[in-house]
Design an enzyme around this catalytic site. Structure first.
Site, PDB file in Angstrom:
ATOM      1  CG  HIS A   1      -0.504   0.060   2.535  1.00 14.13           C
ATOM      2  ND1 HIS A   1      -0.296   1.249   3.193  1.00 14.13           N
ATOM      3  CD2 HIS A   1      -0.183  -0.910   3.418  1.00 14.13           C
ATOM      4  CE1 HIS A   1       0.132   0.992   4.430  1.00 14.13           C
ATOM      5  NE2 HIS A   1       0.217  -0.310   4.589  1.00 14.13           N
TER       6      HIS A   1
ATOM      7  CG  ASP B   1       2.431   0.616   7.915  1.00 16.31           C
ATOM      8  OD1 ASP B   1       2.066   0.113   6.841  1.00 16.31           O
ATOM      9  OD2 ASP B   1       1.695   0.702   8.916  1.00 16.31           O
TER      10      ASP B   1
ATOM     11  CD  GLU C   1      -3.096  -1.499   5.118  1.00 18.75           C
ATOM     12  OE1 GLU C   1      -3.021  -2.556   5.736  1.00 18.75           O
ATOM     13  OE2 GLU C   1      -2.787  -0.401   5.649  1.00 18.75           O
ATOM     14  CD  GLU C   2      -1.787   2.370   7.508  1.00 15.33           C
ATOM     15  OE1 GLU C   2      -2.471   1.905   8.427  1.00 15.33           O
ATOM     16  OE2 GLU C   2      -0.566   2.115   7.364  1.00 15.33           O
TER      17      GLU C   2
ATOM     18  CG  ASP D   1       1.657  -3.693   5.294  1.00 16.24           C
ATOM     19  OD1 ASP D   1       2.464  -2.848   5.710  1.00 16.24           O
ATOM     20  OD2 ASP D   1       0.428  -3.482   5.218  1.00 16.24           O
TER      21      ASP D   1
ATOM     22  CG  HIS E   1       0.444   3.005  12.567  1.00 13.60           C
ATOM     23  ND1 HIS E   1      -0.895   2.693  12.626  1.00 13.60           N
ATOM     24  CD2 HIS E   1       0.856   2.544  11.355  1.00 13.60           C
ATOM     25  CE1 HIS E   1      -1.259   2.067  11.530  1.00 13.60           C
ATOM     26  NE2 HIS E   1      -0.204   1.958  10.735  1.00 13.60           N
TER      27      HIS E   1
END
Ligand SMILES: [Zn+2]
Length: 330
Positions: free
Chosen positions: A61, A163, A194-195, A217, A304
Site C-alpha cells: 500500500h 509502513d 489500506e490504512e 507489508d 505508526h
C-alpha cells in the site's frame, strides 16, 4: 537502495491523497517498461508476464496514516481527526507537514491522567495568529503527515511511513530483478487507502480476478523492552511469513509455498502470528468467491510513529524471497 527508500518514505501520501507517492512509483515503473495503469480508486497496477497460468496479485500500500483538519478556532489553532490508526500518545510535540509545505506543531491541553489524552485534547499550531491567517494556509479537510526525518544508523533505517513504503520499495526492487520469462501472470498492485480499511486492494482484486494473493507489508516485533508482550518476530532475522492477523488467516498453500521457497534458497525467515492489525490480504482473500492469500512481512519497530525502524538485511532478504516466489509455479 537507500536513496529510493528515503524518497518513498518522505513522500506525502495519507490515505485518500496518494498522488505524490503514485507518481514517484510510476516514474520508477516507466524506467522498467512494464505495462501499467491506474484503477478507478487510484491504485497503480503493473502487469508482468502474459503467458502464465495463474493470476497472482502482489500488493503493497502507498498510503500512510495522517491527520485531517476538522475545525479552525478564532486564534488560528487547528483541531483534527485521525486518518487510520494514529496513536495519540505519539502526538504531543510532534511536527506535521501539510501537502502545500505548511508545517505545524502538535500541542496538548492540560490533562490530569494520561488516559484522558484523546484527539479532543490536541491541536495543531501552524504559527497563525487568527482564523483568517490560518485559512490562508490550511482548509477544513486538508491532511497532514508526520514531518519527514529519514535517518540511517548502521543497518537500520528510521523514517515515517516505512509502513508501507518499504513494501512499495520491495515490489519495485523485485520488478527490477525479475527474469523475462515467468511461470505466472503477475499483477504488482500499489494500493490506496489500506490504512482506513484495506479499500484499494478490495476494488483492485475485484477487477483483476486473481487466483492467488500476496500482500507485502510491515509487521510488529517482540524484541523491544516490553515484558508483557510476547511475539517471536525480531528485527534482522529475515522476512516474516504471516500465519494470521486480525484480517486474514493465511491460506496454507501460500504459507507452505513461502516456507519451501525460503528454505530451498537458504533465505532466513520467521513465522508471524500478529494478534492485532491487518493488511491488504484481508481484502484480497475475500474477493469474489475467495482468493487463497498470504503475506510477506518486513519486521518493523515503532509502527505508526514518526520513527518506524526496519533492518536493511531484512529488506534485502524480503526482496530475494519475493523474486524466488515470482519465479515459482503456484
Ligand atoms: Zn501497512
Amino acid at each position: 537502495m537507500k536513496e529510493l527508500i528515503k524518497k518513498l518514505s518522505e513522500s506525502f501520501g495519507p490515505a485518500g491523497c496518494e498522488n505524490n507517492v503514485r507518481s514517484l512509483i510510476s516514474d520508477e515503473v516507466k524506467k522498467l517498461n512494464f505495462e501499467h495503469y491506474v484503477d478507478t480508486l487510484g491504485s497503480l497496477i503493473v502487469k508482468v508476464g502474459s503467458k502464465g497460468k495463474q493470476r497472482i496479485i502482489i500488493a503493497a500500500h502507498m498510503d500512510e496514516i495522517g491527520l485531517m483538519v476538522t475545525f479552525i478556532d478564532e486564534n488560528g489553532f487547528l483541531r483534527f481527526t485521525n486518518i487510520g490508526g494514529v496513536l495519540t500518545s505519539t502526538l504531543p510535540g510532534t511536527k506535521v507537514l501539510f501537502q502545500n509545505g505548511t508545517v505545524g506543531v502538535i500541542g496538548q491541553e492540560k490533562i490530569k491522567e494520561p488516559k484522558e489524552l484523546d484527539f479532543s485534547k490536541l491541536y495543531i499550531d501552524i504559527g497563525a495568529s487568527n482564523r483568517d491567517e490560518a485559512l490562508e494556509k490550511v482548509k477544513i479537510g486538508h491532511t497532514a503527515v508526520f514531518m519527514p526525518a529519514f535517518h540511517q544508523e548502521g543497518n537500520r533505517i528510521t523514517s515515517k511511513s516505512l509502513d508501507d513504503r518499504i513494501g512499495c520499495f520491495v515490489l519495485l526492487e523485485v520488478l527490477k530483478r525479475l527474469p523475462s520469462s515467468l511461470p505466472n501472470r503477475l499483477y504488482f498492485v500499489f494500493t490506496v487507502q489500506e490504512e482506513v480499511g484495506l479499500r484499494g486492494a478490495k476494488t483492485a482484486s475485484y477487477r483483476l480476478k486473481p487466483d492467488y494473493g500476496l500482500a507485502v507489508d510491515v509487521t510488529r516485533v517482540g524484541d523491544t523492552p516490553e515484558p508483557d508482550f510476547k511475539m517471536v518476530v525480531s528485527l534482522g532475522k529475515g522476512p516474516a511469513v504471516k500465519i494470521k492477523d486480525s484480517s486474514v488467516i493465511c491460506h496454507s498453500r501460500v504459507v507452505n509455498l513461502m516456507i519451501e521457497t525460503a528454505e530451498k534458497n537458504q533465505i532466513p525467515y520467521q513465522l508471524e502470528v500478529l494478534e492485532q492489525g491487518g493488511t491488504d490480504a484481508g481484502s484480497i482473500h475475500l474477493s469474489r468467491e475467495g482468493v487463497p492469500s498470504g503475506v510477506l512481512s518486513v519486521p518493523c519497530r515503532y509502527i505508526h510513529t514518526p520513527a518506524e525502524m526496519v533492518d536493511l538485511e531484512d529488506v534485502e532478504n524480503s526482496i530475494s524471497l519475493l523474486v524466488e516466489l515470482c519465479k515459482t509455479s503456484w
